[in-house]
Design a protein around this motif. Structure first.
Motif, short mmCIF file in Angstrom:
data_model
loop_
_atom_site.label_atom_id
_atom_site.label_comp_id
_atom_site.label_asym_id
_atom_site.label_seq_id
_atom_site.Cartn_x
_atom_site.Cartn_y
_atom_site.Cartn_z
N ALA A 150 -5.84 10.21 6.73
CA ALA A 150 -4.90 9.40 5.71
C ALA A 150 -3.45 9.44 6.15
CB ALA A 150 -5.06 10.04 4.32
N HIS A 191 0.73 -1.29 -0.03
CA HIS A 191 -0.13 -0.07 -0.13
C HIS A 191 0.82 1.13 0.05
CE1 HIS A 191 -3.59 -2.44 0.66
NE2 HIS A 191 -2.92 -2.91 1.77
N ALA A 204 -11.02 10.08 11.14
CA ALA A 204 -10.29 9.37 10.19
C ALA A 204 -9.13 10.30 9.51
CB ALA A 204 -11.07 8.94 9.00
N VAL A 258 -0.92 4.13 0.56
CA VAL A 258 -1.78 5.22 1.26
C VAL A 258 -2.51 4.43 2.34
CG1 VAL A 258 -3.63 6.98 1.45
CG2 VAL A 258 -1.98 7.00 -0.56
N LEU A 289 -5.33 4.60 5.36
CA LEU A 289 -6.33 5.40 6.18
C LEU A 289 -6.72 4.73 7.51
CD1 LEU A 289 -8.71 7.48 5.78
CD2 LEU A 289 -10.16 5.46 5.28
#
Length: 283
Positions: free
Chosen positions: A283, A265, A281, A267, A269
């Motif tokens: 990123a 991955h 939340a 990115v 979250l």
């Protein structure tokens, strides 16, 4: 539509018939809670095992039946077993939720501070040790429970014995937990032509005090799903709530998602529960 007569029911009539069913369920829930709202019974249910040491079922209504905690409608009123299940499910959920509050309240009362408005550092350490999982509990929850007990103290001249005296028997929400039922009481299916439409079928009384099974008929209720529900999702039996003359259906659904990969991955979250907001939340 009433499937027995073919009559198209108005919104007011549908709400009335669901209201009669809700009243039957709520009456049984009230009776169960009044009988079992005590430390011993809540502890038994929270232990997760019955008298013979067998694990209690996860469904609240099944757990109550394993323990022998039964309930029945008023004399002369005829309901099927699924109506009783809904009452036991709602009462069981309320009793299970009381276990955590009982532990929190007991810890707060056992370490009552000299000044409820301002604990010292030592008093904070004491209360966190007395509360189950208190080392990770937000201070706001302990403060809120302390204020509640302080109001009781001001009104009665003494601290409450436990959460059951502090809160009293909880109020019963006017709702039908159809998830506790099977196809003999309710069913839900997607439309073959329009995936955004589902048909909920359930048995409802034709009078507030049904005297026989003939006083119950099947009613078909079409429901439009919001666009956020995937077309391929499996829709589950909803919970029905009454607000005035409106009926609200809280519909749960299940849908498959791709299995998350551990690596590769770029990115990420991060999502966490918030105290002042439902979700936080980043990123």
């Amino acid at each position: 539509m009433d499937e027995g007569t073919g009559e198209v029911l108005s919104q007011a009539v549908l709400a009335q018939r669901i209201g009669w069913c809700v009243d039957l369920v709520a009456g049984m829930v009230s009776g169960l809670l009044a009988e079992r709202w005590n430390p011993a019974d809540v502890e038994v249910l929270a232990s997760g095992v019955d008298a013979s040491g067998r694990k209690l079922p996860s469904n609240a209504w099944m757990a109550l039946r394993r323990l022998g905690w039964t309930v029945a409608p008023p004399e002369g009123v005829r309901v099927n077993d699924r109506i009783v299940r809904m009452a036991q499910e709602q009462a069981g959920r309320a009793l299970r939720s009381a276990s955590w509050r009982a532990g929190l309240t007991s810890g707060v009362l056992a370490t009552w501070p000299a000044d409820p408005r301002q604990r010292t550092a030592q008093e904070w350490e004491q209360v966190r040790k007395a509360v189950p999982g208190g080392e990770h509990l937000p201070s706001s929850m302990i403060k809120s429970r302390t204020r509640q007990a302080a109001r009781f103290l001001a009104a009665n001249g003494r601290l409450p014995v436990d959460v059951f005296e502090l809160e009293g028997v909880p109020r019963v929400a006017r709702m039908l937990l159809l998830a506790a039922c099977d196809r003999q009481q309710a069913s839900i299916e997607r439309s073959d032509t329009d995936p955004a439409r589902v048909l909920l079928r359930l048995q409802l009384p034709t009078r507030p005090d049904p005297r026989a099974y003939a006083d119950w008929t099947w009613v078909a209720c079409p429901i439009s799903l919001p666009p956020t529900v995937p077309a391929g999702a499996v829709v589950h039996l909803p919970s029905l709530r009454l607000t005035g003359r409106q009926v609200h259906a809280d519909v749960a659904y299940t849908h498959a998602v791709p299995k998350a990969r551990r690596t590769g991955h770029s990115v990420a979250l991060g999502v966490d529960w918030g105290l002042n907001t439902l979700l936080s939340a980043g990123a």
